[in-house]
Design an enzyme around this catalytic site. Structure first.
Site, PDB file in Angstrom:
ATOM      1  N   VAL A 192       5.595   6.948  12.334  1.00 23.45           N
ATOM      2  CA  VAL A 192       4.804   7.324  13.516  1.00 23.45           C
ATOM      3  C   VAL A 192       3.575   8.116  13.086  1.00 23.45           C
ATOM      4  O   VAL A 192       3.697   9.196  12.507  1.00 23.45           O
ATOM      5  CB  VAL A 192       5.646   8.170  14.501  1.00 23.45           C
ATOM      6  CG1 VAL A 192       4.829   8.494  15.742  1.00 23.45           C
ATOM      7  CG2 VAL A 192       6.928   7.451  14.880  1.00 23.45           C
TER       8      VAL A 192
ATOM      9  N   THR B 283       0.824  -1.209   0.000  1.00 22.40           N
ATOM     10  CA  THR B 283       0.000   0.000   0.000  1.00 22.40           C
ATOM     11  C   THR B 283       0.864   1.267   0.000  1.00 22.40           C
ATOM     12  O   THR B 283       0.639   2.186  -0.787  1.00 22.40           O
ATOM     13  CB  THR B 283      -0.888   0.005   1.271  1.00 22.40           C
ATOM     14  OG1 THR B 283      -1.591  -1.232   1.294  1.00 22.40           O
ATOM     15  CG2 THR B 283      -1.859   1.144   1.275  1.00 22.40           C
TER      16      THR B 283
ATOM     17  N   GLY C 273       1.367   7.791  10.751  1.00 21.05           N
ATOM     18  CA  GLY C 273       1.065   7.943   9.318  1.00 21.05           C
ATOM     19  C   GLY C 273       1.269   9.349   8.800  1.00 21.05           C
ATOM     20  O   GLY C 273       2.388   9.852   8.750  1.00 21.05           O
TER      21      GLY C 273
ATOM     22  N   LYS D 135       5.879   3.020  17.994  1.00 19.18           N
ATOM     23  CA  LYS D 135       5.820   4.440  17.613  1.00 19.18           C
ATOM     24  C   LYS D 135       6.171   5.320  18.818  1.00 19.18           C
ATOM     25  O   LYS D 135       6.929   6.285  18.697  1.00 19.18           O
ATOM     26  CB  LYS D 135       4.409   4.783  17.094  1.00 19.18           C
ATOM     27  CG  LYS D 135       4.059   4.021  15.819  1.00 19.18           C
ATOM     28  CD  LYS D 135       2.570   4.079  15.506  1.00 19.18           C
ATOM     29  CE  LYS D 135       2.225   3.220  14.305  1.00 19.18           C
ATOM     30  NZ  LYS D 135       0.792   2.987  14.114  1.00 19.18           N
TER      31      LYS D 135
HETATM   32  N1  HSE Z   1      -1.972  -0.911  12.090  1.00 20.19           N
HETATM   33  C1  HSE Z   1      -1.658   0.448  12.322  1.00 20.19           C
HETATM   34  C2  HSE Z   1      -2.903   1.174  12.800  1.00 20.19           C
HETATM   35  C3  HSE Z   1      -1.120   1.181  11.120  1.00 20.19           C
HETATM   36  O1  HSE Z   1      -3.962   0.599  12.860  1.00 20.19           O
HETATM   37  O2  HSE Z   1      -2.773   2.338  13.141  1.00 20.19           O
HETATM   38  C4  HSE Z   1       0.322   0.878  10.900  1.00 20.19           C
HETATM   39  O3  HSE Z   1       1.102   1.214  11.991  1.00 20.19           O
END
Ligand code: HSE
Length: 428
Positions: A134, A14, A136, A207
């Site tokens: 961290v 992605t 997104g 994170k």
């Molecule tokens: N799985 C994570 C979330 C995204 O749901 O925020 C990637 O770190």
């Protein structure tokens, strides 16, 4: 115009596809903003033949990300494969050894090996950038390392796993239990391949470990964090916390106190009306507190193609402009060792329990709390038909040790129908 900045992208999931799309779609904008063309030289992924819905034929292909990392026509190695070890680690190390800058979305790798990678990169004179690792699309790494560089950071908090936030808010809004919403998440594709990474608090912990290092100048040490997931949160917890004016969040909190740097990722109560309490669905929020700036709140998508690729491109643009800074804000050799804090800052707690419905039961619980020095702020007993009564207690601020003493003593009162649930209430 200076020579183009040439990327090698390892991973075409992605995020990798999102990066390719932005580089192709925004070529003119990127070049205008950085004064350089940004081009992709080569890509690497597990399967060459898969249709990813994006044009890749003009790029060289490498089956092996380590080979990609070493290519002469790559200036920046973009690691969007994931995984704390194995190919991602080997390729990142190879890129650094070959004198390439690294842009990484890999929180697990950096949380586990960040110190060694930072030392290697700084010795080699290359950068490691990790905005996408961290929260997104939220530029919290940049906020901490640049915008707030003039502040002493006192506290960093946040919701850093969108899946957990979706689960908790969906349980609340629809009155559904944990298992039902977890199954929904599986269908929606919200969960990591190993769902424990999400619901066990591990992904969010990775994170937080990076934010702690950057905020407090300590070596990255995931093991110094206290981690607890959301698996034990029930619909009763959520509804009863709401009844008392709170929301339950999987909350990362890191703060410097006389006890050292405390960092924990755990389910906590926050006031329903606060920005964290209002955060709905699969979103992230980062709250930063500095001595001069006060509190700032950043909200946005913590995952997904566009938001995560946006963060990767922010780092790439910085490298195109020649930005160089230590990986964790200060040179890796100057970062202080990081240890788990000896004890936690006192907090108010939420306690939920089922008591035998008989005379004196509540008095016994109140007595053990009082004996341990824990003062009750508010208390509520709910209507019931069964032989046990659900009771909720909100305490005044108490030391964690005092609360643990009280909970241990409750076990021997003979009036508990099940182990009490205790959650911290965070001041925000
Ligand atoms: N799985 C994570 C979330 C995204 O749901 O925020 C990637 O770190």
């Amino acid at each position: 115009m200076p020579s183009p900045l040439r990327l090698g992208i390892a991973g075409l999931g992605t995020v990798g596809v999102g990066v390719v799309r932005i580089v192709q779609r925004q070529a003119a904008l990127l070049s205008a903003r950085t004064g350089r063309e940004i081009v992709i030289s080569a890509v690497s992924a597990r399967s060459k033949d898969k249709d990813r819905g994006v044009r890749l034929s003009e790029y060289a292909w490498e089956d092996d990300p380590v080979a990609l990392a070493k290519r002469d026509d790559v200036d920046v190695f973009v690691e969007v494969m994931g995984g704390s070890d194995g190919a991602a680690k080997d390729a990142t190390e190879a890129a650094i050894a070959a004198g390439k800058h690294v842009v990484s979305a890999n929180k697990a790798l950096l949380a586990m090996h960040g110190q060694a990678l930072a030392e290697a990169a700084e010795a080699k004179g290359v950068a490691i950038r990790y905005e996408a690792a961290v929260a997104g699309g939220i530029p919290c790494i940049k906020a901490l390392s640049e915008g707030l560089a003039g502040n002493e950071i006192s506290r960093v908090m946040g919701v850093m796993n969108g899946t957990c936030n979706y689960i908790l808010t969906r349980m609340q809004d629809a009155g559904l239990d944990y298992q039902t919403v977890f199954a929904e998440c599986e269908e929606l594709g919200y969960l990591e391949a190993d769902p424990t990474l999400d619901v066990g608090g591990i992904d969010a912990g990775h994170k937080l470990a990076l934010l702690v290092s950057l905020a407090f100048g300590t070596q990255v040490n995931y093991d110094a964090l206290q981690i607890e997931g959301i698996e034990k949160i029930t619909i009763e917890d959520i509804q009863q916390a709401a009844d008392m004016g709170y929301r339950i969040k999987l909350l990362g909190v890191a703060q410097r106190s006389g006890r050292g740097v405390e960092a924990r990722m755990s389910p906590c109560l926050v006031p329903a009306a606060s920005p964290l309490g209002q955060l709905e669905g699969p979103m992230n929020m980062i709250v930063l507190e500095g001595d001069s700036v006060g509190q700032i709140v950043l909200r946005g998508a913590g995952a997904g193609e566009g938001p995560t690729a946006s963060a990767v491109l922010g780092d790439i643009c910085d490298l195109a402009r020649g930005a160089m800074q230590p990986v964790f804000g200060v040179p890796a050799g100057d970062l202080a060792p990081s240890e788990r804090a000896k004890s936690a800052t006192p907090a108010a707690y939420y306690l939920r329990m089922e008591l035998a419905d008989k005379p004196g039961a509540l008095a016994k619980i109140a007595a053990v709390l009082g004996d341990a020095g824990v003062s009750i702020d508010r208390m509520r007993q709910y209507g019931h038909d069964a032989a046990t009564a659900p009771v909720l207690i909100v305490t005044h601020r108490a030391a964690q040790e005092a609360l643990e003493t009280a909970i241990a003593a409750m076990e021997s009162t003979g009036v508990l129908a099940s182990a009490p649930v205790a959650l911290r209430i965070e001041d925000i």
